[in-house]
Design a protein around this motif. Structure first.
Motif, short mmCIF file in Angstrom:
data_model
loop_
_atom_site.label_atom_id
_atom_site.label_comp_id
_atom_site.label_asym_id
_atom_site.label_seq_id
_atom_site.Cartn_x
_atom_site.Cartn_y
_atom_site.Cartn_z
N ILE A 1 0.81 -1.22 0.00
CA ILE A 1 0.00 0.00 0.00
C ILE A 1 0.84 1.27 0.00
CG2 ILE A 1 -1.65 1.36 1.37
CD1 ILE A 1 -2.72 -1.37 2.39
N GLU A 2 1.92 1.28 0.78
CA GLU A 2 2.65 2.52 1.04
C GLU A 2 3.17 3.23 -0.22
OE1 GLU A 2 4.40 2.32 5.53
OE2 GLU A 2 5.39 1.02 4.04
N PRO A 3 3.78 2.56 -1.19
CA PRO A 3 4.30 3.28 -2.37
C PRO A 3 3.22 4.04 -3.14
CG PRO A 3 5.24 1.08 -2.26
CD PRO A 3 4.14 1.12 -1.24
N GLY A 4 2.07 3.41 -3.34
CA GLY A 4 0.98 4.06 -4.07
C GLY A 4 0.42 5.26 -3.32
N LEU A 5 0.42 5.15 -2.00
CA LEU A 5 -0.11 6.24 -1.17
C LEU A 5 0.80 7.46 -1.23
CD1 LEU A 5 -2.45 6.91 0.72
CD2 LEU A 5 -1.10 6.01 2.62
N LYS B 1 -3.69 1.75 5.19
CA LYS B 1 -2.28 1.78 5.60
C LYS B 1 -2.15 1.94 7.11
CE LYS B 1 1.52 4.67 6.36
NZ LYS B 1 1.71 5.96 7.06
N GLU B 2 -2.89 2.89 7.68
CA GLU B 2 -2.81 3.13 9.13
C GLU B 2 -3.34 1.93 9.91
OE1 GLU B 2 -1.38 5.50 10.75
OE2 GLU B 2 -0.84 6.73 9.01
N LEU B 3 -4.37 1.27 9.39
CA LEU B 3 -4.92 0.10 10.06
C LEU B 3 -3.90 -1.04 10.05
CD1 LEU B 3 -7.46 -1.13 11.40
CD2 LEU B 3 -8.11 -1.95 9.12
N GLY C 1 -14.23 -0.51 10.42
CA GLY C 1 -12.81 -0.72 10.71
C GLY C 1 -12.11 0.53 11.16
N GLY C 2 -12.52 1.68 10.61
CA GLY C 2 -11.87 2.94 10.98
C GLY C 2 -12.32 3.50 12.30
N VAL D 1 -5.50 10.93 12.77
CA VAL D 1 -5.55 10.18 11.52
C VAL D 1 -6.94 10.18 10.92
CG1 VAL D 1 -5.38 7.85 10.55
CG2 VAL D 1 -3.58 8.70 12.05
N ARG D 2 -7.96 10.06 11.75
CA ARG D 2 -9.33 10.01 11.25
C ARG D 2 -9.68 11.28 10.50
NH1 ARG D 2 -13.86 6.05 11.37
NH2 ARG D 2 -15.21 7.18 9.96
N GLU D 3 -9.30 12.42 11.02
CA GLU D 3 -9.56 13.69 10.35
C GLU D 3 -8.80 13.78 9.03
OE1 GLU D 3 -10.75 17.73 9.58
OE2 GLU D 3 -11.63 15.96 10.53
#
Length: 404
Positions: free
Chosen positions: A13-17, A29-31, A226-227, A235-237
């Motif tokens: 996930i990280e590279p695309g983000l 990613k954070e989850l 999940g969030g 992070v949520r904001e």
């Protein structure tokens, strides 16, 4: 090993983000990062169902919230329609297939030694009893106590006080686990972040009314459930702001998917791959609102954080009389100007399925057809693509007839 799976997903996930920041991808990613961290020896891991507990309290401490329901359902087997490959481990130990697939999956992961060690096991009385029992089983397996957060079915001065005192007791348990006293400034900060994210979710809810619908109902639902562990975290904001930007861009550019009909979906979406949403898309049926994806609680008071979080739990529409939730669903149907309603019915959600006729009858009173769509969250043995296609085809005909 579950940790290795999450590490691999995180690396993917990280590279695309970095190249293109997007809200749902940031959430994922954070989850994943949080679940990987839950296995580390230098952290305190707290088991919790984020969607059924005010996690703002957890963010006031240096702990990692681990939602074992969400974690187990992010395994490749569960998402790809092979969940039974894991569940058979718990079934072979006597856990009946009548039990929710979520719980059989969780217990199987426990038996296979896949779960992280918990320092505190929190569960709650609402949404379902199976969740609480599964938490007890996992906690007992680790020689720990399962703490039940009990939320009564009415809102009154006494019930608010009752729930408030429970949250204070849980705070004391968190102090014992972490060896640190509750920092009220950090607690208030978590409340402020929660209020900020609540406000941006309200903005998202408003944008979801646009025609055509400018987002993805599956992502909206999964983020809501999940969030939920990120309520109280900045992070949520951040996630919400990215989603708002994406939705506004689709509205401005006219790139939202075309829609012929709009339906309200409740209560949640299946984790496993199904033909449901691809079929809706093919027939230009949008889902502008999933029940769990909207704001249903009052703004929190940082000067009375425990009481505010108690009220947030009590205001949950899955707490209390069914009539309260039915009325809220009818209001959503009218607010989002839908042509029909779809109820995703999983076999083990007995209370949920018993409430369906009440919702159906209420929707009929305002002229909306309602489909009871049977399936399963993660057990492919309880899901039939052919039956699903047939039911959806019939429902589309009803929508067409209702539209004249």
């Amino acid at each position: 090993m579950m940790k290795t799976t999450f590490q691999e997903m995180l690396a993917f996930i990280e590279p695309g983000l970095v190249e293109k920041p997007r809200g749902f991808e940031l959430f994922t990613k954070e989850l994943m990062a949080s679940m990987v961290r839950s296995y580390d020896d230098d952290v305190k891991t707290v088991y919790v169902s984020g969607y059924a507990f005010p996690t703002e309290l957890l963010w006031a401490f240096d702990v990692i919230p681990f939602d074992f329901e969400i974690a187990c359902n992010n395994l490749p087997e569960a998402m790809s329609g092979r969940g039974s490959e894991i569940m058979v481990t718990s079934e072979n130990e006597g856990y009946s297939r009548d039990i929710c697939s979520f719980d059989r999956l969780i217990i199987a992961c426990m038996l296979k030694g896949m779960l992280p060690k918990g320092d505190l096991y929190l569960t709650s009385s609402y949404y379902c009893h199976g969740k609480a029992k599964a938490n007890e089983i996992v906690a007992d397996y680790e020689g720990k106590e399962s703490v039940l957060f009990d939320v009564p079915h009415e809102i009154s001065a006494s019930s608010i006080q009752y729930v408030t005192e429970q949250l204070k007791d849980i705070a004391s348990r968190l102090e014992a686990v972490t060896g640190k006293k509750l920092d009220m400034d950090r607690f208030k900060e978590a409340i402020r972040w929660s209020n900020s994210a609540r406000g941006s979710l309200q903005k998202i809810n408003e944008l979801m009314k646009e025609k055509p619908f400018p987002y993805n109902p599956i992502k909206a639902c999964l983020l809501a459930l999940g969030g939920a562990v990120f309520w109280g975290s900045p992070v949520r904001e951040e996630i919400h702001q990215l989603i708002i930007r994406e939705m506004e861009a689709r509205i401005s550019d006219g790139t939202a998917l075309p829609e012929r009909y709009r339906v309200l979906w409740y209560p949640w979406v299946p984790v496993q791959q199904t033909v449901i949403f691809s079929t809706l898309k093919a027939h230009e049926v949008s889902v502008p609102m999933v029940e769990v994806a909207r704001v249903w609680w009052s703004e929190l008071d940082e000067n009375a954080p425990f009481k505010s979080l108690a009220l947030k739990a009590l205001e949950n529409l899955h707490v209390g009389k069914a009539e309260k939730r039915v009325k809220a669903l009818v209001n959503l149907a009218e607010e989002y100007d839908v042509n029909g309603v779809i109820h995703f019915a999983t076999p083990a959600c007995h209370g949920e399925n018993m409430a369906f006729p009440l919702v159906r009858d209420a929707m009929e009173e305002i002229g909306l057809p309602t489909l009871n769509l049977e399936g399963d969250m993660t057990d492919e043995r309880n899901y039939s693509p052919d039956q699903t296609m047939n039911k959806l085809a019939s429902f589309f005909e009803v929508l067409k007839g209702a539209a004249g």
